[in-house]
Design an enzyme around this catalytic site. Structure first.
Site, PDB file in Angstrom:
ATOM      1  N   ASP A 113       0.849  -1.179   0.000  1.00 30.32           N
ATOM      2  CA  ASP A 113       0.000   0.000   0.000  1.00 30.32           C
ATOM      3  C   ASP A 113       0.899   1.249   0.000  1.00 30.32           C
ATOM      4  O   ASP A 113       2.111   1.145   0.225  1.00 30.32           O
ATOM      5  CB  ASP A 113      -0.891  -0.051   1.244  1.00 30.32           C
ATOM      6  N   ASP A 168      -1.850  -0.948   5.874  1.00 28.44           N
ATOM      7  CA  ASP A 168      -2.011  -0.293   7.175  1.00 28.44           C
ATOM      8  C   ASP A 168      -3.458  -0.104   7.626  1.00 28.44           C
ATOM      9  O   ASP A 168      -3.698   0.383   8.729  1.00 28.44           O
ATOM     10  CB  ASP A 168      -1.357   1.096   7.134  1.00 28.44           C
TER      11      ASP A 168
END
Length: 258
Positions: free
Chosen positions: A23, A200
């Site tokens: 990400d 996350d």
């Protein structure tokens, strides 16, 4: 909860042919109040470049649009990098962008949501073309505002045939049946020797599940890493680190171990 050294060593031993999918916000770059100010932590882009030159396939799997991520991170410097943007709705590779068509319901929400959101100071709407993101981080009480909007918005979003997904002080409106697993399932091929994914937020849970399922089905090394404090992700992932800077150190360690 730090990633198991043996599993890291298994990935490092198979860097040629490995998929390293990450990400962007909160993973490669710290979360900031202004998304346009996000930048990768120092040194991580160079590490990813070196991993790519060692034979790894580097992929950025993000809720951002691909063009923005490339611009913010200078990630097009990474050899053969793939950017899967907007949870798999678009893919950038070799300088070309493949993208889905825009759902008609997004235009209606672009028009109807801003007057509604302006009632609460600090709330703003980010337009990502194929998704819309409601941000509450700058509101006086970000979490309470998020909770209130999470109750108010679902009927409006569903009426337009779209889905509402929660994240860190955001609510994301996007195309149904798309997730980061959509991107991972395309990136994991018969030639993939190992897979590492780092994320996350709640939107990374499908990608964690996809990598775990691939590793179980193939018997090849897979490792998923939660970055930061989201408890649901830390429980689902194989290991966790506290910050993008720690993830950058872990990625650099793959080069040293390999």
């Amino acid at each position: 909860m730090h990633p198991d050294p043996d599993r890291l060593a298994a990935i490092a031993a198979r860097v040629p042919g490995a998929l390293i999918a990450l990400d962007f916000d909160g993973t490669l770059a710290p979360i900031v109040d202004d998304p346009s100010a996000a930048r990768p932590v120092p040194g991580v882009t160079d590490t990813l470049t070196r991993l790519a030159r060692a034979g790894a396939q580097i992929a950025i799997v993000t809720g951002r649009d691909a063009a923005t991520v490339l611009e913010l991170g200078g990630l097009d410097a990474i050899p053969e990098v793939i950017v899967s943007g907007l949870h798999g709705a678009e893919t950038w590779q070799h300088g070309e962008l493949r993208t889905r068509d825009e759902p008609s319901g997004l235009a209606a929400l672009r028009a109807s949501l801003p007057p509604l959101l302006r009632r609460t100071a600090g709330v703003w709407l980010e337009d990502k073309r194929l998704s819309l993101v409601v941000h509450t981080r700058q509101a006086a009480d970000p979490q309470r505002t998020l909770t209130e909007l999470a109750e108010l918005l679902p009927p409006l979003v569903a009426e337009q045939g779209l889905e509402l997904h929660p994240g860190k002080l955001v609510l994301e409106i996007r195309i149904p049946d798309l997730s980061k697993a959509t991107a991972l399932e395309e990136l994991l091929t018969a030639d993939t020797t190992a897979a590492l994914f780092g994320g996350d937020d709640l939107g990374d849970l499908p990608a964690v599940a996809a990598v775990s399922a691939w590793a179980a089905a193939t018997g090849r090394p897979g490792l998923t890493i939660a970055v930061g404090e989201v408890s649901e992700l830390r429980q689902a992932a194989d290991g966790a680190v506290d910050s993008p800077a720690e993830l950058a150190q872990l990625l650099a360690g793959l080069l040293a171990a390999g």
